[in-house]
Design a protein around this motif. Structure first.
Motif, PDB file in Angstrom:
ATOM      1  N   ALA A  79       0.823  -1.209   0.000  1.00 27.32           N
ATOM      2  CA  ALA A  79       0.000   0.000   0.000  1.00 27.32           C
ATOM      3  C   ALA A  79       0.855   1.257   0.000  1.00 27.32           C
ATOM      4  O   ALA A  79       1.907   1.312   0.623  1.00 27.32           O
ATOM      5  CB  ALA A  79      -0.918   0.009   1.224  1.00 27.32           C
ATOM      6  N   ALA A  83      -3.187   5.166   0.427  1.00 25.74           N
ATOM      7  CA  ALA A  83      -4.021   4.048   0.891  1.00 25.74           C
ATOM      8  C   ALA A  83      -4.110   4.064   2.409  1.00 25.74           C
ATOM      9  O   ALA A  83      -5.187   3.852   2.983  1.00 25.74           O
ATOM     10  CB  ALA A  83      -3.457   2.720   0.408  1.00 25.74           C
ATOM     11  N   GLU A 114      -5.458   4.077  -2.630  1.00 29.40           N
ATOM     12  CA  GLU A 114      -4.507   3.381  -3.497  1.00 29.40           C
ATOM     13  C   GLU A 114      -4.826   3.638  -4.962  1.00 29.40           C
ATOM     14  O   GLU A 114      -3.918   3.825  -5.786  1.00 29.40           O
ATOM     15  CB  GLU A 114      -4.510   1.880  -3.205  1.00 29.40           C
ATOM     16  CG  GLU A 114      -3.459   1.106  -3.935  1.00 29.40           C
ATOM     17  CD  GLU A 114      -2.033   1.433  -3.501  1.00 29.40           C
ATOM     18  OE1 GLU A 114      -1.108   1.101  -4.271  1.00 29.40           O
ATOM     19  OE2 GLU A 114      -1.837   2.012  -2.425  1.00 29.40           O
ATOM     20  N   ALA A 124      -5.791  -1.588  -6.289  1.00 32.03           N
ATOM     21  CA  ALA A 124      -6.523  -0.845  -5.254  1.00 32.03           C
ATOM     22  C   ALA A 124      -7.427  -1.787  -4.459  1.00 32.03           C
ATOM     23  O   ALA A 124      -7.505  -1.703  -3.233  1.00 32.03           O
ATOM     24  CB  ALA A 124      -7.341   0.276  -5.891  1.00 32.03           C
ATOM     25  N   VAL A 127      -5.169  -3.978  -2.185  1.00 33.21           N
ATOM     26  CA  VAL A 127      -4.668  -3.196  -1.054  1.00 33.21           C
ATOM     27  C   VAL A 127      -5.794  -2.924  -0.051  1.00 33.21           C
ATOM     28  O   VAL A 127      -5.606  -3.044   1.155  1.00 33.21           O
ATOM     29  CB  VAL A 127      -4.021  -1.878  -1.535  1.00 33.21           C
ATOM     30  CG1 VAL A 127      -3.819  -0.903  -0.390  1.00 33.21           C
ATOM     31  CG2 VAL A 127      -2.700  -2.173  -2.225  1.00 33.21           C
TER      32      VAL A 127
END
Length: 159
Positions: A79, A83, A114, A124, A127
């Motif tokens: 990350a 994030a 993210e 994304a 994460v």
């Protein structure tokens, strides 16, 4: 006077237990404060210095576990800074959106952060889920430690 002080101790412990799942309250610290007050009311006869020291160490351990678990989940997924910021914002917003918001807003925040940083929707999502798993594991550890603290205190009072 003892009844009033014991009532305050119980209220602190209850607020602390609630605070283990609500990030707006310092859960384990409130539990520790209530248990410390209970030990003080008794003159530290049943619950002595060693027990209080153990409860203090568990309080610190719970606090560390909460933050480290979320960060490890995020770090394991690679990350980025946004994030982590998104997960923190999602956690705060989750407090105001009910139980489901409290559970899923950190995931959404991490994923959005993210995505804004990397522009990769699959990454994304990965994460976001990894950060969320870390946060949930940290919360589970914190809850377990909190109830262990209460159990240790009650055992010291009884035995």
């Amino acid at each position: 006077m003892d009844i009033l002080l014991w009532s305050l101790a119980v209220i602190l412990v209850i607020a602390g237990v609630v605070g283990t799942v609500l990030p707006a309250l310092p859960g384990t610290a409130l539990v520790f404060a209530g248990l410390l007050l209970g030990a003080w009311i008794d003159g530290f006869t049943a619950v002595g210095a060693i027990t209080i020291a153990v409860l203090g160490l568990l309080t610190v351990l719970a606090w560390v576990a909460e933050y480290v678990a979320g960060m490890l989940g995020a770090k394991r997924a690679g990350a980025g800074r946004l994030a982590l910021l998104g997960a923190a914002i999602g956690t705060v917003l989750g407090v105001f959106t009910g139980l489901w918001g409290l559970i899923f807003m950190p995931l959404a925040g991490a994923a959005i952060g993210e995505y804004l940083e990397m522009r990769d929707i699959a990454r994304a999502g990965h994460v976001g889920v990894s950060t969320w798993i870390g946060i949930m594991l940290g919360t589970a550890v914190k809850i377990a430690i909190t109830f262990a603290m209460i159990g240790i205190f009650v055992a010291a009072l009884i035995f």
